[in-house]
Design an enzyme around this catalytic site. Sequence first.
Site, PDB file in Angstrom:
ATOM      1  N   ARG A 145      29.656  29.200  27.362  1.00 34.89           N
ATOM      2  CA  ARG A 145      28.855  30.413  27.430  1.00 34.89           C
ATOM      3  C   ARG A 145      29.720  31.655  27.233  1.00 34.89           C
ATOM      4  O   ARG A 145      29.288  32.630  26.621  1.00 34.89           O
ATOM      5  CB  ARG A 145      28.081  30.484  28.754  1.00 34.89           C
ATOM      6  CG  ARG A 145      27.049  31.611  28.763  1.00 34.89           C
ATOM      7  CD  ARG A 145      26.128  31.554  29.941  1.00 34.89           C
ATOM      8  NE  ARG A 145      26.852  31.718  31.199  1.00 34.89           N
ATOM      9  CZ  ARG A 145      26.305  31.575  32.391  1.00 34.89           C
ATOM     10  NH1 ARG A 145      25.017  31.234  32.504  1.00 34.89           N
ATOM     11  NH2 ARG A 145      27.014  31.731  33.488  1.00 34.89           N
TER      12      ARG A 145
ATOM     13  N   LYS B 288      26.505  37.312  28.722  1.00 36.14           N
ATOM     14  CA  LYS B 288      26.875  37.727  30.079  1.00 36.14           C
ATOM     15  C   LYS B 288      27.898  38.853  29.974  1.00 36.14           C
ATOM     16  O   LYS B 288      29.102  38.642  30.119  1.00 36.14           O
ATOM     17  CB  LYS B 288      27.444  36.521  30.839  1.00 36.14           C
ATOM     18  CG  LYS B 288      27.229  36.624  32.344  1.00 36.14           C
ATOM     19  CD  LYS B 288      27.519  35.313  33.038  1.00 36.14           C
ATOM     20  CE  LYS B 288      27.390  35.452  34.541  1.00 36.14           C
ATOM     21  NZ  LYS B 288      25.986  35.523  34.984  1.00 36.14           N
TER      22      LYS B 288
ATOM     23  N   GLU C  93      13.483  38.128  33.145  1.00 39.09           N
ATOM     24  CA  GLU C  93      14.230  37.505  34.234  1.00 39.09           C
ATOM     25  C   GLU C  93      14.336  38.403  35.445  1.00 39.09           C
ATOM     26  O   GLU C  93      13.859  39.527  35.454  1.00 39.09           O
ATOM     27  CB  GLU C  93      15.565  36.936  33.781  1.00 39.09           C
ATOM     28  CG  GLU C  93      16.584  37.920  33.301  1.00 39.09           C
ATOM     29  CD  GLU C  93      17.913  37.206  33.035  1.00 39.09           C
ATOM     30  OE1 GLU C  93      18.285  36.283  33.769  1.00 39.09           O
ATOM     31  OE2 GLU C  93      18.588  37.600  32.078  1.00 39.09           O
TER      32      GLU C  93
HETATM   33  C1  LIG Z   1      24.893  34.852  35.427  1.00 40.75           C
HETATM   34  C2  LIG Z   1      23.477  35.249  35.228  1.00 40.75           C
HETATM   35  C3  LIG Z   1      22.406  34.395  35.567  1.00 40.75           C
HETATM   36  C4  LIG Z   1      22.608  33.060  36.242  1.00 40.75           C
HETATM   37  O1  LIG Z   1      23.340  32.157  35.486  1.00 40.75           O
HETATM   38  P1  LIG Z   1      24.020  30.899  36.174  1.00 40.75           P
HETATM   39  O2  LIG Z   1      24.782  30.275  35.084  1.00 40.75           O
HETATM   40  O3  LIG Z   1      22.939  30.040  36.671  1.00 40.75           O
HETATM   41  O4  LIG Z   1      24.872  31.436  37.272  1.00 40.75           O
HETATM   42  C5  LIG Z   1      21.117  34.828  35.287  1.00 40.75           C
HETATM   43  N1  LIG Z   1      20.872  36.029  34.742  1.00 40.75           N
HETATM   44  C6  LIG Z   1      21.862  36.883  34.420  1.00 40.75           C
HETATM   45  C7  LIG Z   1      21.526  38.194  33.830  1.00 40.75           C
HETATM   46  C8  LIG Z   1      23.191  36.518  34.660  1.00 40.75           C
HETATM   47  O5  LIG Z   1      24.158  37.370  34.348  1.00 40.75           O
END
Ligand SMILES: *Cc1c(COP(=O)(O)O)cnc(C)c1O
Length: 339
Positions: free
Chosen positions: A80, A183, A219
Site C-alpha cells: 500500500r 495514505k 468513509e
Molecule cells: C489507514 C486508514 C484507514 C484504515 O486502514 P487499515 O489498513 O485498516 O489500518 C482507513 N481510512 C483512512 C483514511 C486511513 O488513512
Amino acid sequence: MKNMDWSSLGFGYLKTDYNVRCYFRDGKWGELEISSSETINMHMAATCLHYGQEAFEGLKAFKGKDGKIRIFRLEENAKRLQSSCDGILMEKFPVEKFNEAVIKTIKLNERFVPPYESGASLYIRPLLVGTGPQIGVSPANEYLFIVFVMPVGPYFKEGFKTTPVCILREYDRAAPLGTGTYKVGGNYAASLVPGQKAHDMGYSAVLYLDAKEKKYIDECGPANFFGIKNNTYVTPESTSILPSITNKSLIQIAESMGMKVERRQVPVEELSTFEEAGMCGTAAVISPIERIDDLNEEKTYTFSKDGTPGKISEKLYRKLRAIQYGDEPDPFGWITVVE
Ligand SMILES: *Cc1c(COP(=O)(O)O)cnc(C)c1O
C-alpha cells in the site's frame, strides 16, 4: 519492560530506543541505518513540507501467549505504501526492504512490545517523505523512509463499546478523482476541521459522503465503514476511499463464516436498513457505531440503544484479534512471526 504500566497506555507518541532509516539519493535507495534520534535534519525547501509529498503506514505487532511477536499483514502495508508513492510521484520503497526495516525496528525495540495479558500492542509507523529541495511544484529527487514504533494501549479499555458518529455535509475529506485512495498527509489535513467539530459535539468521527453527489457513503474519518444486514457484510465502493487492510481482512473472515459480502455504492438512506454498523481500521479493528446523526438533514440512524455492539460485529472483532495474538490459527497467511 519493567515498571511500565501497560494498562494505562493510550494511543500517543512515546519515545522508544531506535528507529530505522533509509535514504534515496543519487537515484537509488541506500542501506538501512539505525538511529536513536527522534528528530530529522531536513532541507527547508523539502517537498514534503511545501507540497505534501509524504505518505505513511500504520500496522501493529502483538505478543502471543507463546511469547512470540506477530506482525499483522506486513506485506500488504508495504504494497500500500508503494501505491501511495505512485499516487504522489514519490520514489517507491522496495517491499523486501520495507519488511526488513519493520522487523529490524521491532527487534531493536523488543522491550517495548507489550505482554500478551495487557491487551496492548506495538504500533508501527513507517513514513516516506520527499526531502529534496524544490521550489517549483515537482517531485523531489531525494527521499527519506523511516520506521518508528511505540507501545499503544488496548483501544477498548472499558470493553468493546459503541460510539456515535455524525454526517457533516458541508465538508469533504477527499475528491472523487483526488488522492483519497492514498495514505497521504494531505487527506488528513483536510479532515482536521470537520474532525474537531465532530469531537466538540461529542461524536467519535465524521462519516463522509461522496463529494460529488452527497448521496453515497464514503468513509468514516480515518476508518472504513461497514454495515450488516441479512447475514451480509456491506462496505462502500468509491474512488475516494482508502483501501483499509482491516476491512479487507474482515471481508475474508465474514466470507469464511458463511456471510455474504457486498462491496458497492451504499446510499445514505440505506443506513436505516442496517442491523449493525461499524468503522474499521488498525487502531481499533472494529469500532461499532451506536448511531449516526445526519446533522444537516436532522435525521438519526440508530444501531444500538445501550452501547452494546451487534453480535456479528463482536464475532468479527474477536476472530480478527484472536488471529493477531496467535490465539487461533492463521488460515489466511496474514502473520509474520518475528524470529
Ligand atoms: C489507514 C486508514 C484507514 C484504515 O486502514 P487499515 O489498513 O485498516 O489500518 C482507513 N481510512 C483512512 C483514511 C486511513 O488513512
